[in-house]
Design an enzyme around this catalytic site. Structure first.
Site, PDB file in Angstrom:
ATOM      1  N   ASP A   1     -29.425  30.990  70.015  1.00 41.31           N
ATOM      2  CA  ASP A   1     -28.815  30.710  71.316  1.00 41.31           C
ATOM      3  C   ASP A   1     -27.434  30.139  71.040  1.00 41.31           C
ATOM      4  OD1 ASP A   1     -27.991  29.888  73.794  1.00 41.31           O
ATOM      5  OD2 ASP A   1     -29.764  28.682  74.245  1.00 41.31           O
TER       6      ASP A   1
ATOM      7  N   TYR B   1     -15.022  37.009  83.977  1.00 42.36           N
ATOM      8  CA  TYR B   1     -15.238  37.831  82.774  1.00 42.36           C
ATOM      9  C   TYR B   1     -13.904  38.148  82.111  1.00 42.36           C
ATOM     10  CZ  TYR B   1     -16.752  41.663  79.789  1.00 42.36           C
ATOM     11  OH  TYR B   1     -17.003  42.474  78.696  1.00 42.36           O
TER      12      TYR B   1
ATOM     13  N   GLY C   1     -13.210  49.918  76.531  1.00 40.42           N
ATOM     14  CA  GLY C   1     -13.286  50.050  77.975  1.00 40.42           C
ATOM     15  C   GLY C   1     -14.746  50.044  78.389  1.00 40.42           C
TER      16      GLY C   1
ATOM     17  N   PHE D   1     -25.879  46.257  79.822  1.00 40.62           N
ATOM     18  CA  PHE D   1     -25.022  45.159  80.256  1.00 40.62           C
ATOM     19  C   PHE D   1     -24.990  45.054  81.782  1.00 40.62           C
ATOM     20  CE2 PHE D   1     -20.933  42.928  80.775  1.00 40.62           C
ATOM     21  CZ  PHE D   1     -21.010  41.968  79.764  1.00 40.62           C
TER      22      PHE D   1
END
Length: 244
Positions: free
Chosen positions: A59, A153, A184, A190
């Site tokens: 983690d 982000y 890209g 995700f």
């Protein structure tokens, strides 16, 4: 190029780019330490890659987890030659900043940049002692040309960009190289993690109309790693063409 004596640490190896990269690196002779928060998600790579792969729970947001992971490594896996900072997320993203949950925004920063800094800070001193190593950070074109609904982000990837470039210059006189891959759109799990909905994620990619596969980004990383010691690929931007 075979690298039978080289050890690589790949964060976020349980899916997408990290998983593709673990496979390619093992094929090229690297011994790969693959990490994920959930160790069970690495079981297929452990079975597939056998002695070339070592699965470890990690983690990046927990300093104690990082310390425990390194303490648990077998002695023959201590010298990490390549660090691939791949782990990251955008949970809660792709919506107007004001509409998002502030804690989710902060969690993106925590993993994408703070976690990257933590693991790099743990690995780099050992590379410096040996005057040898390669750090590869997986950035994003969002760190170069942000778009609406990606404010946090994009901020995290701008930070990765600045960190990578500054660290590369700082280490210029050493035997350590720092590179950044800036892909890209990549079609992985995700978007499913971002939206929490697989159908919505699939529609997002289909509507976008162009994307890279995880293997494309892994190929770019392997190219960077294959360069002679005196060559540093500081940035490699990889973008998709529209699907026909």
């Amino acid at each position: 190029m075979q690298n039978t004596n080289s050890c690589a640490l790949v964060t976020g190896a349980s899916s997408g780019i990290g998983k593709a990269l673990a496979r390619q690196m093992a094929t090229q002779g690297y011994r790969v330490i693959g990490t994920a928060r959930n160790l069970d998600r690495l079981s297929d790579l452990t079975e597939e890659l056998a002695e070339q792969f070592l699965a470890r729970s990690l983690d990046l947001n927990d300093p104690a987890s990082i310390e425990a992971m390194f303490a648990d490594l077998p002695s023959t896996w201590h010298s990490i030659d390549v660090l691939i900072n791949n782990a990251g997320h955008d949970v809660g993203g792709r919506q107007p900043f004001a509409d998002g949950d502030c804690q989710q925004w902060l969690d993106i920063i925590e993993t994408n940049i703070s976690g990257l800094i933590r693991i790099t800070h743990s690995v780099l001193p050992h590379m410096l002692k040996r005057d040898h190593g390669h750090i590869v950070n997986i950035g994003s074109t969002s760190g170069l040309e942000p778009v609406p609904t990606t404010a946090v982000y994009s901020a995290s990837k701008h930070a990765v960009n600045g960190f990578s470039e500054s660290l590369r210059k700082e280490l210029e006189s050493t035997g350590i190289r720092v590179s950044q891959i800036l892909p890209g759109m990549v079609r992985t799990g995700f978007a499913t993690a971002r939206f929490g909905n697989e159908k919505k994620a699939e529609k997002f990619y289909d509507d976008f109309g162009k994307w890279l596969n995880p293997e494309d980004v892994a190929n770019a990383v392997m190219y960077v790693l294959s360069q002679p010691q005196h060559v540093v690929v500081s940035q490699l931007v990889v973008v998709p063409k529209p699907m026909k």
